[in-house]
Design an enzyme around this catalytic site. Structure first.
Site, PDB file in Angstrom:
ATOM      1  N   ALA A  69       1.793   3.778  -2.323  1.00 54.39           N
ATOM      2  CA  ALA A  69       1.567   5.082  -2.936  1.00 54.39           C
ATOM      3  C   ALA A  69       0.896   6.036  -1.937  1.00 54.39           C
ATOM      4  CB  ALA A  69       0.708   4.921  -4.193  1.00 54.39           C
ATOM      5  N   PRO A  70       1.216   7.343  -2.016  1.00 55.20           N
ATOM      6  CA  PRO A  70       2.051   8.022  -3.013  1.00 55.20           C
ATOM      7  C   PRO A  70       3.541   8.047  -2.731  1.00 55.20           C
ATOM      8  CG  PRO A  70       1.045   9.644  -1.583  1.00 55.20           C
ATOM      9  CD  PRO A  70       0.524   8.304  -1.125  1.00 55.20           C
TER      10      PRO A  70
ATOM     11  N   CYS B  27      -3.010   5.867  10.086  1.00 53.20           N
ATOM     12  CA  CYS B  27      -3.221   7.224  10.605  1.00 53.20           C
ATOM     13  C   CYS B  27      -4.623   7.329  11.210  1.00 53.20           C
ATOM     14  CB  CYS B  27      -2.985   8.279   9.540  1.00 53.20           C
ATOM     15  SG  CYS B  27      -3.940   8.083   8.030  1.00 53.20           S
TER      16      CYS B  27
ATOM     17  N   GLY C   6       5.530   8.463   0.377  1.00 51.51           N
ATOM     18  CA  GLY C   6       6.253   9.182   1.417  1.00 51.51           C
ATOM     19  C   GLY C   6       7.110   8.270   2.270  1.00 51.51           C
TER      20      GLY C   6
ATOM     21  N   CYS D  39       0.859  -1.196   0.000  1.00 46.91           N
ATOM     22  CA  CYS D  39       0.000   0.000   0.000  1.00 46.91           C
ATOM     23  C   CYS D  39       0.888   1.236   0.000  1.00 46.91           C
ATOM     24  CB  CYS D  39      -0.946   0.006   1.191  1.00 46.91           C
ATOM     25  SG  CYS D  39      -1.823  -1.545   1.493  1.00 46.91           S
TER      26      CYS D  39
END
Length: 445
Positions: free
Chosen positions: A257-258, A377, A260, A255
């Site tokens: 993307a994007p 998050c 960081g 998982c």
């Protein structure tokens, strides 16, 4: 008043309306005609839309008391929310805030309803003290969050829920992560001082992180286009160091993307054996490729479903796996206030089921002695400690939690629960994140 001032209000009202209809903020902003505005008006439209979305639950309580009929919905309610945000929380003069919303109302709703906009906003100005006091009597009004989320946070965080909610309504700070493959944090600050109006805060216990004050457009951040820094919240910067990567390891960022955390892993370990960046979304993978190219980094990029490793896994196990799982994103509401309006109470259980399935799917891909970091998050226990507790309970002989993380979490994370580490929104200016580090024993009991 001319359409000059009505333009940003029209776009912001349509953006709020789009989010309330179920669109993400980015899609709603685009559909509202944001690109047609000048750069200065775009900034105003975005500020008004984000502010109205942050405070919309409180605005709804105010409007319920301002109108004889039930609270307004649709475009009228969205425009009034923008108007109230201007009156209460900006420095725009009252007369300009009202008249600009009336002008926008004429374009959006017609003359008759524009007159209603004028009457309602002017009544608010006359009765603001009593109206604000009344809105405080309701938790949704006082904290401007949906009731279901307030109740969940009260249960999960009895000593912190009110501070979490207050943090969710503040403008977020801007955190940078220095690309240590290209520069050092102190060198970057020395080179960038004087390049703009910014001050750089360097927390001693989070290497590579800088807080940029005041926040500014990404394109203006010194060294961003040259790949010297990335934008990443302080709480998110805890994940990659926790995984403990070293040269020669085979790493999976599921998982991804994007990108960081993918980039952060590569900055910490420029020479892994291989880093596989996996994601199911082709568009988001394109953004990942762009981000890595900007930073001068490379990875093996694969499009695939982490729930179906048989479709992409080559049979060579990984030393480290980062599972940045899809979640409710309730820890980043201050950055994305549309979450308040897009999430529902009954979304949480399905997220938790997918998170558990992802752990079960990826665990067989890990070498004995290898480690997997579960990262979300979210600040809700159903997606954090409960997921880890259930997985460990069902895999007692196959997995254990690593609770000693070598001081990586420092003073940022709160080991308040039996499993994992939390950062809470607003604490030390970080967003809300959860990380749990799991290890596969060398020998299965």
């Amino acid at each position: 008043m001319s359409g000059t001032s009505a333009g940003p209000r029209r776009v912001s009202a349509l953006t709020v309306y789009g989010v309330l209809q179920g669109r993400s903020y980015a899609r709603a902003l685009d559909a509202a005609g944001y690109s047609e505005l000048t750069p200065e008006r775009r900034a105003l439209a975005a500020e008004l839309a984000l502010g109205a979305l942050r405070w919309h639950h409180r605005h709804a309580q105010l409007l319920e008391r301002l109108m004889e009929r039930p609270r307004p919905s649709g475009k009228l309610g969205a425009l009034l929310s923008v108007g109230l945000f201007q009156l209460v929380r900006t420095r725009i003069p009252d007369h300009a805030a009202v008249s600009s919303c009336v002008s926008a109302g004429k374009a959006l709703l017609g003359p008759a309803r524009a007159r209603a906009v004028n009457a309602i906003l002017r009544r608010y100005l006359r009765e603001s003290h009593s109206l604000e006091k009344a809105a405080d009597q309701c938790l949704e009004g006082r904290y401007s969050h949906p009731g279901w989320l307030i109740r969940r946070l009260q249960s999960a965080w009895p000593g912190h829920w009110s501070s979490i909610l207050r943090a969710g309504n503040r403008k977020p700070p801007m955190w940078l992560r220095v690309n240590r493959a290209r520069t050092s944090r102190r060198s970057y600050r020395a080179q960038s001082t004087g390049a703009g109006p910014w001050r750089f805060g360097l927390p001693d216990d989070l290497p590579g992180a800088l807080q940029l004050d005041p926040p500014g457009p990404v394109r203006d951040v010194p060294g961003f286009t040259d790949g010297l820094v990335s934008v990443q919240d302080a709480g998110a910067q805890l994940a990659a160091p926790l995984l403990g990567v070293s040269p020669g390891m085979r790493i999976l960022d599921a998982c991804a993307a994007p990108g960081g955390k993918t980039a952060h892993l590569l900055e910490l370990c420029p020479e892994p054996g291989e880093l596989v960046a996996l994601d199911i979304d082709g568009e988001r993978l394109e953004r990942l490729e762009e981000n890595l190219a900007r930073l001068g980094l490379s990875a093996t990029i694969r499009r695939g479903d982490a729930l179906r490793p048989e479709e992409w896994f080559d049979g060579v196990a990984f030393d480290r796996i980062l599972l940045d799982a899809p979640c409710s994103t309730t820890g980043v509401i201050r950055r994305h206030p549309d979450i308040k309006h897009l999430r529902r109470d009954d979304d949480i259980a399905p997220f938790a089921r997918v998170q558990g399935r992802l752990l079960e799917s990826l665990w067989p891909l890990l070498k004995p002695g290898g480690r997997l970091l579960y990262s979300v998050c979210s600040i809700l226990p159903e997606e954090t400690v409960d997921v880890i507790r259930r997985f460990l309970g069902e895999n007692r002989a196959l997995a254990r939690e690593v609770r000693s993380c070598g001081g990586v979490t420092g003073g940022w994370a709160l080991p308040l629960t039996r499993h994992g580490y939390h950062t809470l929104p607003g604490r030390r200016c970080a967003d809300g994140h959860f990380n749990a580090l799991l290890e596969k024993p060398l020998q299965i009991r």
